[in-house]
Design a protein around this motif. Structure first.
Motif, PDB file in Angstrom:
ATOM      1  N   MET A 174      36.519  67.015 -35.568  1.00 39.99           N
ATOM      2  CA  MET A 174      37.700  66.350 -35.524  1.00 39.99           C
ATOM      3  C   MET A 174      38.188  66.458 -34.035  1.00 39.99           C
ATOM      4  SD  MET A 174      40.358  65.541 -37.153  1.00 39.99           S
ATOM      5  CE  MET A 174      39.724  65.988 -39.118  1.00 39.99           C
ATOM      6  N   LYS A 175      37.893  67.431 -33.119  1.00 39.73           N
ATOM      7  CA  LYS A 175      38.518  67.601 -31.944  1.00 39.73           C
ATOM      8  C   LYS A 175      37.864  66.273 -31.138  1.00 39.73           C
ATOM      9  CE  LYS A 175      38.385  70.560 -27.831  1.00 39.73           C
ATOM     10  NZ  LYS A 175      37.915  72.006 -27.355  1.00 39.73           N
ATOM     11  N   ALA A 176      36.638  65.928 -31.321  1.00 43.34           N
ATOM     12  CA  ALA A 176      36.168  64.881 -30.512  1.00 43.34           C
ATOM     13  C   ALA A 176      36.764  63.408 -31.139  1.00 43.34           C
ATOM     14  CB  ALA A 176      34.794  64.570 -30.850  1.00 43.34           C
ATOM     15  N   MET A 177      37.186  63.312 -32.272  1.00 46.39           N
ATOM     16  CA  MET A 177      37.905  62.132 -32.702  1.00 46.39           C
ATOM     17  C   MET A 177      39.100  62.091 -32.340  1.00 46.39           C
ATOM     18  SD  MET A 177      35.401  60.444 -34.244  1.00 46.39           S
ATOM     19  CE  MET A 177      36.408  59.187 -34.775  1.00 46.39           C
ATOM     20  N   ARG A 178      39.995  62.999 -32.193  1.00 37.51           N
ATOM     21  CA  ARG A 178      41.267  62.967 -31.524  1.00 37.51           C
ATOM     22  C   ARG A 178      41.159  62.684 -30.244  1.00 37.51           C
ATOM     23  NH1 ARG A 178      45.661  65.742 -34.788  1.00 37.51           N
ATOM     24  NH2 ARG A 178      46.301  66.512 -32.544  1.00 37.51           N
ATOM     25  N   ALA A 179      40.275  63.354 -29.180  1.00 39.48           N
ATOM     26  CA  ALA A 179      40.268  63.139 -27.984  1.00 39.48           C
ATOM     27  C   ALA A 179      39.982  61.321 -27.663  1.00 39.48           C
ATOM     28  CB  ALA A 179      39.016  63.768 -27.399  1.00 39.48           C
ATOM     29  N   ALA A 180      38.781  61.107 -28.654  1.00 36.96           N
ATOM     30  CA  ALA A 180      38.563  59.400 -28.495  1.00 36.96           C
ATOM     31  C   ALA A 180      39.833  58.682 -28.795  1.00 36.96           C
ATOM     32  CB  ALA A 180      37.430  59.241 -29.446  1.00 36.96           C
ATOM     33  N   VAL A 181      40.773  59.166 -29.751  1.00 39.37           N
ATOM     34  CA  VAL A 181      41.878  58.196 -30.102  1.00 39.37           C
ATOM     35  C   VAL A 181      42.660  58.386 -28.896  1.00 39.37           C
ATOM     36  CG1 VAL A 181      44.075  58.065 -31.680  1.00 39.37           C
ATOM     37  CG2 VAL A 181      41.676  58.528 -32.485  1.00 39.37           C
ATOM     38  N   LYS A 182      42.913  59.469 -28.256  1.00 39.41           N
ATOM     39  CA  LYS A 182      43.947  59.742 -27.110  1.00 39.41           C
ATOM     40  C   LYS A 182      43.243  58.533 -25.753  1.00 39.41           C
ATOM     41  CE  LYS A 182      45.367  64.227 -27.856  1.00 39.41           C
ATOM     42  NZ  LYS A 182      45.565  65.798 -27.558  1.00 39.41           N
ATOM     43  N   LYS A 183      41.877  58.775 -25.631  1.00 41.93           N
ATOM     44  CA  LYS A 183      41.383  57.922 -24.694  1.00 41.93           C
ATOM     45  C   LYS A 183      41.544  56.247 -24.863  1.00 41.93           C
ATOM     46  CE  LYS A 183      37.980  61.312 -23.238  1.00 41.93           C
ATOM     47  NZ  LYS A 183      36.804  61.797 -23.191  1.00 41.93           N
ATOM     48  N   ALA A 184      41.226  56.065 -26.164  1.00 40.37           N
ATOM     49  CA  ALA A 184      41.436  54.676 -26.293  1.00 40.37           C
ATOM     50  C   ALA A 184      42.908  54.228 -26.152  1.00 40.37           C
ATOM     51  CB  ALA A 184      41.201  54.457 -27.980  1.00 40.37           C
ATOM     52  N   ALA A 185      44.011  54.961 -26.565  1.00 38.87           N
ATOM     53  CA  ALA A 185      45.224  54.726 -26.270  1.00 38.87           C
ATOM     54  C   ALA A 185      45.704  54.542 -24.928  1.00 38.87           C
ATOM     55  CB  ALA A 185      46.248  55.795 -26.975  1.00 38.87           C
ATOM     56  N   MET A 186      44.951  55.661 -24.077  1.00 42.44           N
ATOM     57  CA  MET A 186      45.334  55.332 -22.573  1.00 42.44           C
ATOM     58  C   MET A 186      44.416  54.197 -21.893  1.00 42.44           C
ATOM     59  SD  MET A 186      45.104  59.445 -21.230  1.00 42.44           S
ATOM     60  CE  MET A 186      43.340  59.105 -20.893  1.00 42.44           C
ATOM     61  N   ALA A 187      43.755  53.479 -22.785  1.00 44.60           N
ATOM     62  CA  ALA A 187      42.989  52.418 -22.253  1.00 44.60           C
ATOM     63  C   ALA A 187      43.684  51.179 -22.697  1.00 44.60           C
ATOM     64  CB  ALA A 187      41.587  52.320 -22.563  1.00 44.60           C
ATOM     65  N   GLY A 188      44.700  51.365 -23.686  1.00 44.44           N
ATOM     66  CA  GLY A 188      45.499  50.322 -24.021  1.00 44.44           C
ATOM     67  C   GLY A 188      44.827  49.680 -25.515  1.00 44.44           C
ATOM     68  N   ALA A 189      44.005  50.320 -26.014  1.00 44.10           N
ATOM     69  CA  ALA A 189      43.341  49.831 -27.230  1.00 44.10           C
ATOM     70  C   ALA A 189      44.483  49.552 -28.445  1.00 44.10           C
ATOM     71  CB  ALA A 189      42.342  50.876 -27.867  1.00 44.10           C
TER      72      ALA A 189
END
Length: 67
Positions: free
Chosen positions: A1-16
């Protein structure tokens, strides 16, 4: 769960605008697998920006969640 939440945050920062995720292998082979996936998606939606869609990749075998 922690990895998935971090991935969503990174995707949002990248503008996905779409975050596609394969929901994985089944463990219990009953309703508990889908409940675990639903809980994960809910947690991801809590931190995803409003303009981001969470896309669930479909599967092709009964051994994977979502089939």
């Amino acid at each position: 769960m922690k990895a998935m939440r971090a991935a969503v945050k990174k995707a949002a920062m990248a503008g996905a605008s779409i975050f596609n995720v394969h929901i994985g292998w089944r463990v219990f082979m009953d309703h508990r697998d889908l409940e675990a996936v639903a809980d994960m998606v809910k947690k991801m939606l809590e931190i995803a920006p409003e303009n981001m869609y969470i896309s669930l990749e479909t599967t092709y075998t009964r051994k994977r969640s979502g089939a």
